[in-house]
Design an enzyme around this catalytic site. Structure first.
Site, PDB file in Angstrom:
ATOM      1  N   LYS A 112       0.817  -1.214   0.000  1.00  0.00           N
ATOM      2  CA  LYS A 112       0.000   0.000   0.000  1.00  0.00           C
ATOM      3  C   LYS A 112       0.854   1.269   0.000  1.00  0.00           C
ATOM      4  CE  LYS A 112      -4.226  -2.045   1.759  1.00  0.00           C
ATOM      5  NZ  LYS A 112      -3.857  -3.475   1.886  1.00  0.00           N
TER       6      LYS A 112
HETATM    7  C1  LIG Z   1      -4.527  -4.535   1.308  1.00  0.00           C
HETATM    8  C2  LIG Z   1      -3.792  -5.831   1.221  1.00  0.00           C
HETATM    9  C3  LIG Z   1      -4.173  -6.859   0.322  1.00  0.00           C
HETATM   10  C4  LIG Z   1      -5.399  -6.740  -0.561  1.00  0.00           C
HETATM   11  O1  LIG Z   1      -5.267  -5.781  -1.568  1.00  0.00           O
HETATM   12  P1  LIG Z   1      -6.554  -5.276  -2.382  1.00  0.00           P
HETATM   13  O2  LIG Z   1      -6.075  -4.190  -3.262  1.00  0.00           O
HETATM   14  O3  LIG Z   1      -7.532  -4.800  -1.344  1.00  0.00           O
HETATM   15  O4  LIG Z   1      -7.091  -6.454  -3.144  1.00  0.00           O
HETATM   16  C5  LIG Z   1      -3.393  -7.986   0.267  1.00  0.00           C
HETATM   17  N1  LIG Z   1      -2.319  -8.153   1.070  1.00  0.00           N
HETATM   18  C6  LIG Z   1      -1.926  -7.210   1.949  1.00  0.00           C
HETATM   19  C7  LIG Z   1      -0.740  -7.449   2.801  1.00  0.00           C
HETATM   20  C8  LIG Z   1      -2.639  -6.013   2.058  1.00  0.00           C
HETATM   21  O5  LIG Z   1      -2.257  -5.074   2.938  1.00  0.00           O
END
Ligand SMILES: *Cc1c(COP(=O)(O)O)cnc(C)c1O
Length: 466
Positions: A112
Site C-alpha cells: 500500500k
Molecule cells: C490490502 C492488502 C491486500 C489486498 O489488496 P486489495 O487491493 O484490497 O485487493 C493484500 N495483502 C496485503 C498485505 C494487504 O495489505
C-alpha cells in the site's frame, strides 16, 4: 483526462476532483473515461529505466492537464526514493519461471506504500495550489491505516483521522500507526470491530454536516482512483525485467478489495502483454465463488491469518463489472442493487469473457501455513501469509509453465509474526533496520466509544481549522 462514474449518473470530473472525492454522488466509483494505450515498441523503449521514470511514463496520461510534467517527475522521484531497495520492487525467484515481486520495501512494509506515498504528495500539491484544507477519514484493519499515516504525515493541508478496532489489530500494525506523532495525525481506537469503524466512516462521508461546511473529507481506501493508478506501474516493471513486452506474463495477486489486481487488468488494457491474472483469496472468497461459478453472493466475514484480505465485498470489483457490461452504468447499478437482496449472476458470455483472463483460488489458513513451510524448506525464503496465498493460488491455477508467473508479495513477513509462527518453520522474521526500535517508540492514540456522535464530535473539535 476525465473520469466517469461506474453507475453512469454522477458528473464527470477531472483528476484533481477525483483525487479529492470518495464515492461518486451516484454511489459509483470513478474510472478514466478512456485509457492510454502503449505500443509494444513504446513499452520496449522503457527497458532499464529507474522505477520513478517508468512510473512517469505509465501514469502521466492520467494526471495530464492537472499537474505539469516537471512537477510530476519531481514528485515521483521523491516518492520512490523512500523505498529501502534500489530497484524499489525487486523480484525473487522461487522456481523455474516462478517469481515473487517484493512490494513491501516501503516505510510500512506492505504494498500500500506504493500508492499512499504518492497520494500524500499529490494531495499536498493540489491543496497548496488551491489553498484548500481537507480531512482524511479512514477505517483500517491494519495495513491501510499505517500506510496512509506514513504517506500523509507531512501534508500541511491535511488532517488525518484513522479509526481502528480497539485491541483487534496486531501490535506491529498498531504501533506503526500510533508512533507517528504529528499534530495532524489522530489515531482513534474504537471500542468495536472493523465493520463498526467502516460503517462510521461511510456514514460520515454520506453526511459531512458535522464539519460545519468548513472542510471536506477525502478517502484513502482503494475507491480513490489515485491508489489504483499508482499500482499499475509495477506490472510494467515486472514484465520489463522478465523479457516483456516480447513475451507475456501471468500474475497471481493476493486479493481483498480487488484494487491491486484491477491495476493489473488495467496494465493489460493499456497494452502490456498479460495472459493470466489469478485472484488469490483466503476463506473470504466471494470473488473466487464468482469466478468459478458465476454466482456473486455475500457470506459472513471469517477471521483468518491474512487479515488484510478479510472482506465480505470487494469494492473495486465494480470497476471490472463496469467494463464487462460494456461500460453501461445503468446495468451495473441494477446488478448491484439486486446483489443487496441475494445472489446474482451475469450473462454467461460476459462471465466467459472475464474467465479468458482471470482464474481464482481460495486458500484456507492450513494451506497458507503449509505454503509458508514448503517455500521455506525449498528456498529458505520466508513468505508472509498474504503472499503465501498468492503463491499457492499461482501453483494451483497456472495455465502454461512456459509463461513466467509472478506472485505479488504484498507484505513483509515481520508484519505477521503469528502466522509465520503457526507455520512452524522455526525462525521468526526480524523487522527491517528502519523499524527495529518500533517497540520502544512512544505511542499516541485515543480510545473512543463505538458511537458515531462521539467520533464525529472528536473530528469536529480536533481538525486544524476547528
Ligand atoms: C490490502 C492488502 C491486500 C489486498 O489488496 P486489495 O487491493 O484490497 O485487493 C493484500 N495483502 C496485503 C498485505 C494487504 O495489505
Amino acid at each position: 483526462m476525465r473520469y466517469i462514474s461506474t453507475r453512469g449518473e454522477a458528473p464527470s470530473l477531472g483528476f484533481e476532483d477525483v483525487l479529492l472525492t470518495g464515492l461518486a454522488t451516484d454511489g459509483g466509483l470513478y474510472v478514466p473515461e478512456s485509457l492510454p494505450h502503449f505500443s509494444l515498441e513504446t513499452i520496449r523503449s522503457w527497458r532499464g529505466l529507474p522505477y520513478h521514470e517508468l512510473a512517469f511514463n505509465v501514469m502521466y496520461p492520467f494526471v495530464e492537464g492537472a499537474i505539469p510534467e516537471a512537477d510530476f517527475r519531481v514528485m515521483l522521484k521523491d516518492t520512490y526514493s523512500v523505498f529501502a531497495h534500489q530497484s524499489v520492487a525487486p523480484l525473487v525467484q522461487l522456481d523455474s519461471n516462478e517469481w515473487v515481486m517484493e512490494l513491501f520495501r516501503g516505510p510500512t512494509l506492505a504494498f500500500k506504500d506504493f500508492a499512499l506515498q504518492l497520494l500524500g504528495r499529490l494531495l499536498d500539491y493540489v491543496l497548496e495550489k488551491r489553498k484548500q484544507h481537507v480531512v482524511i477519514m479512514g477505517a483500517t484493519s491494519g495495513d491501510t491505516g499505517s500506510a496512509a499515516i506514513e504517506g500523509c504525515r507531512r501534508c500541511e493541508h491535511v488532517d488525518i483521522f484513522i479509526l481502528h478496532p480497539h485491541q483487534r489489530v496486531s501490535e506491529v500494525q498498531r504501533r506503526q500507526m500510533t508512533t507517528v506523532l504529528g499534530d495532524n495525525i489522530h489515531n482513534l481506537a474504537i471500542k468495536g470491530n472493523f465493520d463498526d469503524c467502516q460503517r462510521m466512516v461511510k456514514e460520515s462521508f454520506g453526511n459531512q454536516g458535522f464539519l460545519g461546511g468548513k472542510t471536506q473529507l477525502v478517502a484513502v481506501n482503494s475507491i480513490n482512483w489515485a491508489r489504483i493508478m499508482a499500482q499499475i506501474v509495477y506490472y510494467f516493471q515486472a514484465s520489463l525485467a522478465l523479457g516483456g513486452p516480447d513475451r507475456s506474463l501471468a500474475f497471481s495477486v493476493p486479493t481483498g478489495n480487488f484494487g491491486d489486481i484491477f491495476a493489473g487488468y488495467l496494465a493489460r488494457q493499456m497494452g502490456l502483454p498479460i495472459s493470466q491474472l489469478v485472484i488469490a483469496t483466503n476463506r473470504n472468497d466471494i470473488l473466487h465463488r464468482f469466478m468459478s461459478g458465476n454466482r456473486y453472493e455475500q457470506h459472513q466475514l471469517e477471521h483468518t491469518l491474512s487479515p488484510s484480505m478479510d472482506i465480505m465485498v470487494s469494492s473495486n470489483f465494480e470497476r471490472l463489472l463496469f467494463d464487462l457490461h460494456g461500460r453501461d452504468g445503468a446495468l451495473v447499478k441494477d446488478l448491484l442493487e439486486r446483489a443487496k437482496a441475494g445472489p446474482v449472476s451475469i450473462e454467461d458470455y460476459r462471465w466467459k469473457q472475464a474467465r479468458q483472463l482471470f482464474d481464482s483460488a481460495a486458500v484456507d489458513d492450513e494451506n497458507t501455513c503449509a505454503t509458508i513451510r514448503q517455500v521455506f524448506e525449498a528456498n529458505e525464503y520466508l513468505l508472509d501469509p498474504h503472499t503465501a496465498i498468492g503463491v499457492k493460488a499461482a501453483r494451483e491455477c497456472r495455465r502454461d509453465t512456459a509463461v513466467p508467473m509472478v506472485t505479488l508479495g504484498t507484505a513483509h513477513p515481520a508484519k505477521f509474526p503469528d502466522a509465520v509462527d503457526r507455520a512452524g518453520v522455526g525462525v521468526s522474521p526480524a523487522l527491517p533496520h528502519h523499524m527495529a526500535d518500533l517497540f520502544e517508540r512512544e505511542e499516541r492514540y485515543q480510545v473512543l466509544e463505538n458511537d458515531l456522535g462521539v467520533v464525529q464530535d472528536f473530528l469536529a473539535k480536533h481538525w486544524k481549522g476547528a
